[in-house]
Design a protein around this motif. Structure first.
Motif, mmCIF file in Angstrom:
data_model
loop_
_atom_site.group_PDB
_atom_site.id
_atom_site.type_symbol
_atom_site.label_atom_id
_atom_site.label_comp_id
_atom_site.label_asym_id
_atom_site.label_seq_id
_atom_site.Cartn_x
_atom_site.Cartn_y
_atom_site.Cartn_z
ATOM 1 N N SER A 12 -15.857 -16.518 23.623
ATOM 2 C CA SER A 12 -16.000 -15.261 22.901
ATOM 3 C C SER A 12 -16.000 -15.481 21.401
ATOM 4 C CB SER A 12 -14.848 -14.315 23.268
ATOM 5 O OG SER A 12 -14.890 -13.154 22.451
ATOM 6 N N GLN A 65 -13.312 -1.494 16.737
ATOM 7 C CA GLN A 65 -12.972 -2.752 17.400
ATOM 8 C C GLN A 65 -13.772 -3.907 16.804
ATOM 9 O OE1 GLN A 65 -10.700 -3.660 19.882
ATOM 10 N NE2 GLN A 65 -9.838 -1.648 19.426
ATOM 11 N N LEU A 66 -15.036 -3.657 16.543
ATOM 12 C CA LEU A 66 -15.907 -4.691 15.984
ATOM 13 C C LEU A 66 -15.397 -5.123 14.610
ATOM 14 C CD1 LEU A 66 -18.562 -5.959 17.121
ATOM 15 C CD2 LEU A 66 -19.790 -4.463 15.548
ATOM 16 N N ALA A 88 -15.856 -4.960 23.013
ATOM 17 C CA ALA A 88 -15.562 -5.440 21.660
ATOM 18 C C ALA A 88 -14.093 -5.776 21.467
ATOM 19 C CB ALA A 88 -15.987 -4.397 20.631
ATOM 20 N N SER A 89 -13.282 -5.489 22.482
ATOM 21 C CA SER A 89 -11.845 -5.717 22.384
ATOM 22 C C SER A 89 -11.464 -7.097 22.922
ATOM 23 C CB SER A 89 -11.093 -4.650 23.186
ATOM 24 O OG SER A 89 -11.181 -4.920 24.580
ATOM 25 N N PRO A 90 -10.307 -7.625 22.522
ATOM 26 C CA PRO A 90 -9.845 -8.887 23.109
ATOM 27 C C PRO A 90 -9.461 -8.735 24.573
ATOM 28 C CG PRO A 90 -8.178 -7.976 21.635
ATOM 29 C CD PRO A 90 -9.419 -7.154 21.445
ATOM 30 N N ASN A 119 -12.125 -7.211 14.951
ATOM 31 C CA ASN A 119 -12.083 -8.434 15.753
ATOM 32 C C ASN A 119 -13.184 -9.447 15.480
ATOM 33 O OD1 ASN A 119 -9.882 -7.243 17.100
ATOM 34 N ND2 ASN A 119 -11.238 -6.254 18.585
ATOM 35 N N TYR A 120 -14.211 -9.077 14.711
ATOM 36 C CA TYR A 120 -15.365 -9.959 14.533
ATOM 37 C C TYR A 120 -15.595 -10.268 13.055
ATOM 38 C CZ TYR A 120 -16.854 -9.279 19.391
ATOM 39 O OH TYR A 120 -16.936 -9.275 20.760
ATOM 40 N N TYR A 155 -20.734 -9.888 22.796
ATOM 41 C CA TYR A 155 -19.636 -10.064 23.748
ATOM 42 C C TYR A 155 -19.424 -11.525 24.117
ATOM 43 C CZ TYR A 155 -17.278 -9.978 28.284
ATOM 44 O OH TYR A 155 -16.419 -10.223 29.327
ATOM 45 N N ASN A 206 -15.002 -13.211 19.520
ATOM 46 C CA ASN A 206 -13.942 -12.289 19.134
ATOM 47 C C ASN A 206 -12.736 -13.092 18.652
ATOM 48 O OD1 ASN A 206 -11.694 -10.478 19.213
ATOM 49 N ND2 ASN A 206 -12.808 -9.161 20.649
#
Length: 452
Positions: A372, A139-140, A356-358, A143-144, A163, A374
């Protein structure tokens, strides 16, 4: 409420400041939104979580009040999807001391959200932190940006998920008070002092300062120092490669003293400011119509959470402008809270995957007062144009950022109530004419904390 702060981060001026200035000059859209799913979610789940029936998970953070309540909505959605039971554990500053006591007593929380860069490093050094599992890491990675992933790593190993972030170079103002005094949002420090003079002369003190919370004072100093001294000096001071007795610190404190040294500028004067905690500094700025306790309050986008406790509406009664330029460029200071597992449990890793998710971030974003890092978060999740554009500006900055100064410091200097930088700047608020004495105290405390 704790700084956001956010461990806090300093984002480079150009991309973020330009976008923020454009966004923040707008009045907002009144906060209307599309209908949402459970707990404010914007879409069907995008992250798969394991079933954890009967598992009990504890999460510790320094958040209180509305910030804690909003995060609890995120935890409830996690419970719904996994069958686990999650308990929020209120922590105290400094969080490293709080966690150390819990761990020594054999009862660490499963996950902690750390508001300081140094706290993550300390957790790893003390062998409290668990490396991020493959699902959370996936996830990281998805999304990051690399910069935000790097912030959560120590020694090349990924431990944390950033987060929550915050833009901490914002000054929120009471639109009615500004209108009554005929004042416009200033773009430079000189214009800010002139506006403060006009506001105070009209009968409304210019600024509500949360002097009871020393972290807000470090943010005042850092914004001025970054703009006035520049990023190179900022980085040097952050690492204590130059002393706090340096002339650049003298200049920044002297500039800050132009505001703090005017009793009529401060709501309640210096003594009133020193007894004012952060939540009150916000709420007293947005109550009383066009005659509030103060016309402005300085702090990050999370101020919106506290404004929501009043009758004022963000984008209408409560507006915002970027921290004015002291030197050649306006400063932009940001920060974030990093989630880290303290137990090698399936539940802790599942929660980090969710954070770590949207999915998690969009639930929290819908409540307001949250930004966020993210990049997969749908901008429509934010409740008004002001917060939406702050979030867009944060993402637009990409990897071009540096850490907040006090959060890079050892906690004894940069993150402990009643000690170090927090206490020295509180003493300065009480006596802004003592620049040399403040510098000497800061340097003595810094040298002791850094061990040099």
């Amino acid at each position: 409420m704790r700084r956001h702060g956010t461990s806090r981060t300093t984002l480079t001026w150009t991309a973020l400041a330009a976008a923020a200035a454009l966004a923040l000059s707008a009045c907002g859209d009144g906060g209307t939104q599309e209908p949402r799913g459970p707990e404010g979610s914007t879409a069907a789940p995008r992250v798969q979580l394991p079933k954890l029936p009967g598992e009990k998970i504890e999460v510790a953070a320094v958040w209180t009040g509305p910030e804690q309540e909003n995060f609890t909505k995120v935890l409830k959605e996690f419970e719904k999807r996994t069958g686990a039971t999650v308990t929020f554990v209120p922590a105290q500053d400094p969080i490293v001391t709080f966690l150390g006591t819990k761990i020594a007593g054999g009862a660490p929380p499963d996950v902690a959200l750390l508001p300081q860069v140094g706290a993550l490093a300390a957790a790893v050094e003390n062998k409290w932190a668990q490396p991020l599992g493959p699902e959370a890491s996936a996830q990281l990675d998805a999304n990051y940006s690399k910069g935000w992933r790097t912030l959560g790593a120590v020694g090349g190993t990924q431990y944390g998920v950033y987060y929550k972030a915050a833009n901490k170079s914002l000054i929120w103002y009471n639109a009615k008070a500004f209108e009554a005094a005929g004042v416009k949002p200033p773009k430079t420090w000189k214009e800010l002092i002139a506006a403060a003079d006009t506001l105070s002369a009209s009968g409304t003190p210019a600024v509500s300062v949360a002097g009871a919370d020393g972290w807000t004072l470090t943010d005042w100093f850092e914004n001025i120092y970054l703009s006035q001294a520049g990023p190179e000096k900022y980085d040097q001071l952050a690492k204590h490669r130059i002393k706090w007795t340096d002339d650049s610190v003298k200049q920044a404190l002297t500039t800050l003293g132009e505001l703090f040294g005017r009793k009529d500028f401060l709501a309640g004067g210096p003594s009133g400011a020193l007894s004012t905690e952060f939540p009150k500094s916000v709420t007293q700025t947005f109550t009383g119509g066009d005659r509030p306790a103060a016309a402005m309050v300085f702090e990050g986008d999370f101020v919106a959470v506290n404004i929501a406790q009043t009758e004022a509406k963000v984008g209408e009664d409560a507006l915002v402008f970027p921290f004015p330029a002291v030197g050649g460029k306006a400063p932009v200071v940001s920060g974030g809270d990093v989630a880290v597992a303290l137990k090698p449990s399936k539940g802790a890793q599942a929660l980090l995957t969710f954070l770590a998710s949207p999915d998690a971030a969009e639930i929290h974003a819908a409540q307001g007062g949250f930004v966020s890092p993210n990049r997969a978060v749908n901008p429509s999740a934010y409740p008004n144009a002001i917060q939406r554009d702050i979030a867009k500006a944060l993402i637009a900055a990409g990897d071009d950022f540096r850490f907040d100064m006090s959060d890079q410091a050892p906690a004894a200097f940069g993150g402990t109530p009643g000690a170090g930088e927090w206490k020295a700047l509180q003493d300065f608020l009480a006596n802004p004419s003592d620049v040399a004495g403040t510098q000497a105290k800061l340097e003595a405390d810094a040298a002791k904390a850094y061990g040099n």
